[in-house]
Design an enzyme around this catalytic site. Structure first.
Site: not given
Length: 303
Positions: A207, A253
Protein backbone atom coordinates in the site's frame (compact mmCIF):
# COMPACT_ATOMS: atom_id res chain seq x y z
CA UNK A 1 28.71 -4.93 -87.42
CA UNK A 2 25.90 -6.66 -85.48
CA UNK A 3 24.63 -5.28 -82.16
CA UNK A 4 25.00 -7.43 -79.03
CA UNK A 5 21.66 -8.71 -77.76
CA UNK A 6 20.34 -6.89 -74.61
CA UNK A 7 21.03 -8.78 -71.34
CA UNK A 8 18.21 -9.51 -68.91
CA UNK A 9 18.84 -8.12 -65.37
CA UNK A 10 19.45 -10.70 -62.67
CA UNK A 11 18.82 -10.50 -58.91
CA UNK A 12 21.85 -9.08 -57.13
CA UNK A 13 21.45 -11.65 -54.37
CA UNK A 14 20.58 -14.58 -56.65
CA UNK A 15 22.56 -14.18 -59.92
CA UNK A 16 20.83 -17.11 -61.58
CA UNK A 17 17.38 -15.49 -61.40
CA UNK A 18 16.24 -13.04 -64.04
CA UNK A 19 14.04 -10.15 -62.96
CA UNK A 20 12.78 -6.79 -64.13
CA UNK A 21 11.82 -5.56 -60.61
CA UNK A 22 14.16 -3.13 -58.88
CA UNK A 23 14.42 -1.92 -55.29
CA UNK A 24 12.82 1.49 -55.00
CA UNK A 25 15.63 2.70 -52.71
CA UNK A 26 18.86 1.38 -54.22
CA UNK A 27 17.60 0.49 -57.72
CA UNK A 28 19.21 -2.95 -57.68
CA UNK A 29 17.34 -5.84 -59.38
CA UNK A 30 15.54 -8.14 -56.91
CA UNK A 31 13.77 -11.46 -57.43
CA UNK A 32 10.42 -12.38 -55.82
CA UNK A 33 12.19 -14.03 -52.83
CA UNK A 34 14.04 -10.78 -52.10
CA UNK A 35 11.11 -8.41 -52.54
CA UNK A 36 9.88 -6.64 -49.39
CA UNK A 37 6.67 -4.72 -49.84
CA UNK A 38 7.04 -0.98 -49.23
CA UNK A 39 4.65 1.96 -49.26
CA UNK A 40 5.65 2.44 -52.91
CA UNK A 41 6.91 -0.59 -54.87
CA UNK A 42 9.30 -3.10 -53.29
CA UNK A 43 12.59 -2.88 -51.42
CA UNK A 44 15.47 -5.30 -51.00
CA UNK A 45 16.23 -6.86 -47.59
CA UNK A 46 19.31 -4.69 -47.02
CA UNK A 47 17.39 -1.44 -47.57
CA UNK A 48 14.58 -2.64 -45.28
CA UNK A 49 17.08 -3.42 -42.49
CA UNK A 50 18.79 -0.07 -42.98
CA UNK A 51 15.45 1.68 -42.74
CA UNK A 52 14.64 -0.07 -39.48
CA UNK A 53 17.92 1.09 -37.96
CA UNK A 54 17.25 4.72 -38.83
CA UNK A 55 13.64 4.83 -37.57
CA UNK A 56 13.39 5.94 -33.94
CA UNK A 57 11.26 3.66 -31.74
CA UNK A 58 7.88 4.98 -30.67
CA UNK A 59 7.75 6.65 -27.27
CA UNK A 60 5.03 7.69 -24.85
CA UNK A 61 4.38 11.32 -23.97
CA UNK A 62 6.82 10.97 -21.06
CA UNK A 63 9.65 9.25 -22.95
CA UNK A 64 8.85 5.64 -22.08
CA UNK A 65 8.58 2.63 -24.35
CA UNK A 66 5.22 1.67 -25.80
CA UNK A 67 5.61 -1.89 -24.48
CA UNK A 68 4.01 -0.53 -21.31
CA UNK A 69 0.59 -0.94 -22.89
CA UNK A 70 0.92 -4.68 -22.26
CA UNK A 71 1.25 -4.15 -18.50
CA UNK A 72 4.14 -6.57 -18.08
CA UNK A 73 5.64 -4.76 -15.07
CA UNK A 74 2.27 -4.49 -13.33
CA UNK A 75 1.64 -8.20 -13.86
CA UNK A 76 5.16 -9.04 -12.72
CA UNK A 77 4.78 -7.06 -9.48
CA UNK A 78 1.47 -8.76 -8.74
CA UNK A 79 2.99 -12.19 -9.42
CA UNK A 80 5.92 -11.38 -7.11
CA UNK A 81 3.59 -10.29 -4.30
CA UNK A 82 1.50 -13.44 -4.64
CA UNK A 83 4.64 -15.60 -4.60
CA UNK A 84 5.91 -13.86 -1.45
CA UNK A 85 2.49 -14.32 0.17
CA UNK A 86 2.69 -18.06 -0.50
CA UNK A 87 6.17 -18.16 1.00
CA UNK A 88 4.92 -16.20 4.00
CA UNK A 89 2.08 -18.66 4.56
CA UNK A 90 4.48 -21.57 4.17
CA UNK A 91 6.77 -20.06 6.79
CA UNK A 92 3.92 -19.90 9.32
CA UNK A 93 3.61 -23.30 10.99
CA UNK A 94 0.41 -22.35 12.80
CA UNK A 95 -1.43 -21.43 9.57
CA UNK A 96 -2.72 -18.16 11.08
CA UNK A 97 -1.64 -16.00 8.11
CA UNK A 98 -3.60 -18.05 5.59
CA UNK A 99 -6.86 -17.27 7.39
CA UNK A 100 -6.13 -13.62 7.88
CA UNK A 101 -5.31 -13.81 11.57
CA UNK A 102 -6.38 -10.95 13.80
CA UNK A 103 -7.25 -7.37 12.95
CA UNK A 104 -10.09 -5.48 11.33
CA UNK A 105 -12.06 -8.16 9.52
CA UNK A 106 -8.78 -9.99 8.92
CA UNK A 107 -7.52 -7.05 6.87
CA UNK A 108 -4.19 -6.73 8.66
CA UNK A 109 -3.85 -10.48 9.19
CA UNK A 110 -1.29 -12.19 11.37
CA UNK A 111 2.48 -12.05 11.36
CA UNK A 112 4.66 -14.88 10.09
CA UNK A 113 8.38 -15.60 10.35
CA UNK A 114 8.76 -14.04 6.91
CA UNK A 115 6.96 -10.81 7.83
CA UNK A 116 8.98 -10.69 11.05
CA UNK A 117 12.13 -10.89 8.93
CA UNK A 118 11.18 -8.37 6.25
CA UNK A 119 8.74 -5.80 7.65
CA UNK A 120 9.68 -2.20 8.42
CA UNK A 121 10.96 -2.23 11.98
CA UNK A 122 12.92 0.52 13.68
CA UNK A 123 14.59 -1.22 16.61
CA UNK A 124 13.20 -4.07 18.69
CA UNK A 125 13.87 -7.49 20.18
CA UNK A 126 13.02 -10.12 17.57
CA UNK A 127 11.15 -13.39 18.35
CA UNK A 128 14.47 -15.26 18.48
CA UNK A 129 15.66 -12.92 21.25
CA UNK A 130 18.11 -10.92 19.16
CA UNK A 131 18.04 -7.18 18.64
CA UNK A 132 17.08 -6.22 15.11
CA UNK A 133 15.60 -3.54 12.89
CA UNK A 134 16.67 -0.95 10.38
CA UNK A 135 18.66 0.92 13.02
CA UNK A 136 20.65 -2.29 13.55
CA UNK A 137 21.69 -2.35 9.88
CA UNK A 138 18.78 -4.30 8.42
CA UNK A 139 18.15 -1.74 5.69
CA UNK A 140 16.76 -4.39 3.37
CA UNK A 141 13.50 -4.07 5.33
CA UNK A 142 12.82 -0.77 3.55
CA UNK A 143 12.47 -2.73 0.30
CA UNK A 144 11.21 -6.15 1.35
CA UNK A 145 8.32 -4.69 3.32
CA UNK A 146 6.57 -3.47 0.16
CA UNK A 147 6.22 -7.08 -1.03
CA UNK A 148 4.97 -8.59 2.24
CA UNK A 149 1.38 -8.68 3.52
CA UNK A 150 -0.45 -9.55 6.71
CA UNK A 151 -2.97 -12.09 5.46
CA UNK A 152 -4.62 -12.87 2.15
CA UNK A 153 -7.28 -10.14 2.40
CA UNK A 154 -4.57 -7.53 2.85
CA UNK A 155 -2.84 -8.87 -0.26
CA UNK A 156 -5.99 -9.04 -2.41
CA UNK A 157 -7.03 -5.46 -1.66
CA UNK A 158 -3.62 -4.08 -2.58
CA UNK A 159 -3.29 -6.19 -5.71
CA UNK A 160 -6.74 -5.16 -6.95
CA UNK A 161 -5.85 -1.47 -6.64
CA UNK A 162 -2.46 -2.10 -8.24
CA UNK A 163 -4.16 -3.85 -11.18
CA UNK A 164 -6.54 -0.92 -11.69
CA UNK A 165 -3.95 1.86 -11.38
CA UNK A 166 -0.83 0.14 -12.60
CA UNK A 167 -1.92 -0.73 -16.13
CA UNK A 168 -2.94 2.84 -16.92
CA UNK A 169 0.24 4.35 -15.50
CA UNK A 170 2.50 1.79 -17.14
CA UNK A 171 0.88 2.43 -20.53
CA UNK A 172 1.50 6.18 -20.15
CA UNK A 173 4.98 6.06 -18.60
CA UNK A 174 6.48 2.93 -20.15
CA UNK A 175 7.76 -0.12 -18.24
CA UNK A 176 11.05 1.33 -16.94
CA UNK A 177 9.65 4.61 -15.66
CA UNK A 178 6.62 2.92 -14.13
CA UNK A 179 8.83 0.40 -12.34
CA UNK A 180 10.98 3.23 -10.97
CA UNK A 181 7.87 5.11 -9.82
CA UNK A 182 6.53 2.06 -8.00
CA UNK A 183 9.80 1.31 -6.20
CA UNK A 184 10.51 4.92 -5.22
CA UNK A 185 6.96 5.42 -3.92
CA UNK A 186 7.10 2.19 -1.93
CA UNK A 187 10.50 3.10 -0.53
CA UNK A 188 9.25 6.56 0.38
CA UNK A 189 6.31 5.13 2.28
CA UNK A 190 8.53 2.70 4.16
CA UNK A 191 10.98 5.47 5.06
CA UNK A 192 8.06 7.51 6.42
CA UNK A 193 6.93 4.51 8.47
CA UNK A 194 10.48 4.22 9.84
CA UNK A 195 10.53 7.91 10.71
CA UNK A 196 7.16 8.32 12.36
CA UNK A 197 6.12 4.89 13.69
CA UNK A 198 7.03 3.44 17.05
CA UNK A 199 10.45 1.84 16.86
CA UNK A 200 9.06 -1.59 17.82
CA UNK A 201 5.97 -1.46 15.55
CA UNK A 202 6.38 -3.59 12.39
CA UNK A 203 4.65 -2.52 9.17
CA UNK A 204 4.45 -4.12 5.73
CA UNK A 205 2.39 -4.07 2.56
CA UNK A 206 2.34 -2.83 -1.02
CA UNK A 207 0.00 0.00 0.00
CA UNK A 208 2.95 2.39 0.42
CA UNK A 209 3.63 2.05 -3.31
CA UNK A 210 -0.07 1.86 -4.21
CA UNK A 211 -0.78 5.21 -2.56
CA UNK A 212 2.08 6.64 -4.57
CA UNK A 213 0.32 5.37 -7.70
CA UNK A 214 -2.83 7.25 -6.66
CA UNK A 215 -0.89 10.53 -6.53
CA UNK A 216 0.93 9.67 -9.76
CA UNK A 217 -2.31 8.97 -11.62
CA UNK A 218 -3.67 12.38 -10.64
CA UNK A 219 -0.51 14.12 -11.86
CA UNK A 220 -0.11 12.13 -15.08
CA UNK A 221 -3.76 12.40 -16.08
CA UNK A 222 -3.73 16.14 -15.33
CA UNK A 223 -0.59 16.61 -17.42
CA UNK A 224 -2.30 14.81 -20.32
CA UNK A 225 -5.29 17.13 -20.03
CA UNK A 226 -7.70 14.42 -18.93
CA UNK A 227 -10.54 14.60 -16.43
CA UNK A 228 -9.41 13.60 -12.92
CA UNK A 229 -12.76 14.06 -11.17
CA UNK A 230 -13.37 10.31 -11.12
CA UNK A 231 -10.07 9.66 -9.33
CA UNK A 232 -10.39 12.15 -6.47
CA UNK A 233 -13.37 10.49 -4.70
CA UNK A 234 -11.58 7.11 -4.75
CA UNK A 235 -8.48 8.68 -3.25
CA UNK A 236 -10.53 10.46 -0.57
CA UNK A 237 -12.27 7.21 0.38
CA UNK A 238 -8.90 5.48 0.73
CA UNK A 239 -7.54 8.31 2.86
CA UNK A 240 -10.56 8.13 5.17
CA UNK A 241 -10.01 4.39 5.34
CA UNK A 242 -6.36 4.96 6.26
CA UNK A 243 -7.17 7.47 9.00
CA UNK A 244 -10.04 5.59 10.64
CA UNK A 245 -9.25 1.87 10.48
CA UNK A 246 -7.09 0.68 13.40
CA UNK A 247 -3.75 -0.94 12.66
CA UNK A 248 -3.05 0.76 9.30
CA UNK A 249 0.25 2.57 8.91
CA UNK A 250 -0.77 6.20 8.43
CA UNK A 251 2.86 7.39 7.93
CA UNK A 252 3.45 4.64 5.38
CA UNK A 253 0.39 5.50 3.29
CA UNK A 254 0.87 9.27 3.43
CA UNK A 255 4.61 8.93 2.83
CA UNK A 256 3.99 6.82 -0.25
CA UNK A 257 1.43 9.35 -1.45
CA UNK A 258 3.83 12.30 -1.12
CA UNK A 259 6.93 10.59 -2.52
CA UNK A 260 4.98 8.94 -5.32
CA UNK A 261 3.54 12.32 -6.24
CA UNK A 262 7.00 13.89 -6.23
CA UNK A 263 8.41 11.16 -8.48
CA UNK A 264 5.45 11.44 -10.83
CA UNK A 265 5.96 15.21 -11.07
CA UNK A 266 9.59 14.65 -12.06
CA UNK A 267 8.53 12.19 -14.77
CA UNK A 268 5.67 14.34 -16.04
CA UNK A 269 7.23 17.79 -16.10
CA UNK A 270 10.80 17.07 -17.19
CA UNK A 271 11.59 19.29 -20.21
CA UNK A 272 11.35 17.45 -23.49
CA UNK A 273 14.85 18.37 -24.69
CA UNK A 274 16.60 16.80 -21.68
CA UNK A 275 13.78 14.63 -20.45
CA UNK A 276 15.63 11.41 -19.62
CA UNK A 277 18.49 13.24 -17.90
CA UNK A 278 16.18 15.39 -15.78
CA UNK A 279 14.05 12.39 -14.86
CA UNK A 280 17.10 10.38 -13.78
CA UNK A 281 18.61 13.27 -11.79
CA UNK A 282 15.25 14.08 -10.20
CA UNK A 283 14.77 10.48 -9.13
CA UNK A 284 18.32 10.38 -7.73
CA UNK A 285 17.68 13.52 -5.68
CA UNK A 286 14.55 11.98 -4.17
CA UNK A 287 16.52 8.86 -3.26
CA UNK A 288 19.27 10.95 -1.66
CA UNK A 289 16.69 12.80 0.45
CA UNK A 290 15.21 9.48 1.58
CA UNK A 291 18.69 8.22 2.41
CA UNK A 292 19.33 11.31 4.53
CA UNK A 293 16.07 10.76 6.44
CA UNK A 294 16.97 7.14 7.12
CA UNK A 295 20.38 8.17 8.47
CA UNK A 296 18.74 10.82 10.66
CA UNK A 297 16.25 8.36 12.14
CA UNK A 298 18.94 5.75 12.69
CA UNK A 299 21.13 8.21 14.56
CA UNK A 300 18.10 9.23 16.62
CA UNK A 301 17.29 5.65 17.66
CA UNK A 302 20.88 4.76 18.47
CA UNK A 303 21.63 7.90 20.48
Amino acid sequence: MSESPPTTPVCYRHPGRETYVRCTRCDRPICPDCMREASVGHQCPECVNEGRRTVRPARTAFGGGTAGRHGYVTKGIIALNVLVMLLSIASDRGGDAALGGSGFGGLMGGGTPLTNWGSVLGLAVLPDGTLGGIAEGQWYRLVTAMFLHYGVIHLLLNMWVLWVLGRSLEANLGPLRFGALYLVAGLGGNVAAYLFSAQNAPTAGASTAVYGLFAALLIIERKLGRDISRIIPILVINLVFTLTVPGISIPGHLGGLVVGGAMAAVLAYAPRGRRTLVQAVGGAIILLILLGLVLFRTAQLLS
